[in-house]
Design a protein around this motif. Structure first.
Motif, PDB file in Angstrom:
ATOM      1  N   LEU A  68     -18.695 -13.000 116.137  1.00  0.00           N
ATOM      2  CA  LEU A  68     -19.980 -12.347 116.362  1.00  0.00           C
ATOM      3  C   LEU A  68     -21.017 -12.738 115.315  1.00  0.00           C
ATOM      4  O   LEU A  68     -22.190 -12.914 115.634  1.00  0.00           O
ATOM      5  N   ARG A 115     -18.389  -8.732 123.243  1.00  0.00           N
ATOM      6  CA  ARG A 115     -16.928  -8.753 123.088  1.00  0.00           C
ATOM      7  C   ARG A 115     -16.253  -9.244 124.363  1.00  0.00           C
ATOM      8  O   ARG A 115     -15.321 -10.037 124.307  1.00  0.00           O
ATOM      9  N   ARG A 150     -22.899  -4.888 122.260  1.00  0.00           N
ATOM     10  CA  ARG A 150     -21.599  -5.162 121.639  1.00  0.00           C
ATOM     11  C   ARG A 150     -20.508  -5.347 122.688  1.00  0.00           C
ATOM     12  O   ARG A 150     -19.685  -6.260 122.587  1.00  0.00           O
ATOM     13  N   SER A 151     -20.490  -4.480 123.693  1.00  0.00           N
ATOM     14  CA  SER A 151     -19.426  -4.574 124.695  1.00  0.00           C
ATOM     15  C   SER A 151     -19.571  -5.843 125.543  1.00  0.00           C
ATOM     16  O   SER A 151     -18.564  -6.469 125.890  1.00  0.00           O
TER      17      SER A 151
END
Length: 142
Positions: A33, A24, A20-21
Motif C-alpha cells: 500500500l 486490499r 482501504r477495502s
C-alpha cells in the motif's frame, strides 16, 4: 447548505473504509500500500525528493527511502539528479510504474463494480453522479 462535524466525520470514515477495502481486495499481495501511495503521489505531483514523498504519504523518511528502493528495484521508479541541487536526487515514475498504478486502479474499479451489483439501479446512478463532486473536493486541497 452546511454539513455538521459529525456528518463530515462519518463521510470521511466511510470513504477511508471503502478505499482501504478496495485497495486490499484489488491488490492482494501484488504491491504494498505504501508503494501505491508513492506511485500515486509521483503521478500527481511529478518528480520529487524522498523528503517530500515522506511528507506527502505521510511516513518517516526511512520508510519513504525503503519504499523508493523497493519501487526502484522493481523498475517502477528511477532517480535522477535534482536540477535545483545536483547533490540531491529526485524520484521519477517509469513507464512501468505508470502502467502498474493504472493496473491497480483498474483492479480497484473491478472490485467496486462487483460490489455495486448489491445496490439498486437508482443508488448506483446517484453514486455515479457524485463522482465529479468528489474529484473537485480532492483537487481543492492541492
Amino acid at each position: 447548505m452546511t454539513i455538521g462535524d459529525d456528518a463530515a466525520l462519518q463521510l470521511v470514515i466511510s470513504l477511508h473504509r471503502l478505499t482501504r477495502s478496495l485497495r486490499r481486495s484489488a491488490t492482494a499481495d501484488s504491491i504494498q500500500l505504501t508503494h501505491i501511495a508513492v506511485l500515486a503521489l509521483l503521478t500527481q505531483r511529478g518528480p520529487s525528493r524522498i523528503g517530500q514523498i515522506a511528507q506527502w504519504v505521510p511516513c518517516s523518511q526511512p520508510t519513504a527511502t525503503a519504499a523508493v528502493l523497493g519501487l526502484e528495484s522493481a523498475g517502477l521508479v528511477r532517480r535522477e539528479a535534482d536540477p535545483q541541487d545536483r547533490r540531491a536526487s529526485r524520484v521519477l515514475l517509469t513507464e512501468e510504474g505508470t502502467a502498474t498504478l493504472a493496473n491497480v486502479a483498474r483492479g480497484e474499479a473491478q472490485v467496486l463494480a462487483r460490489r455495486l451489483t448489491a445496490l439498486q439501479p437508482d443508488e448506483i446512478r446517484r453514486l455515479v453522479e457524485v463522482e465529479p463532486l468528489l474529484r473537485r473536493l480532492a483537487e481543492a486541497g492541492d
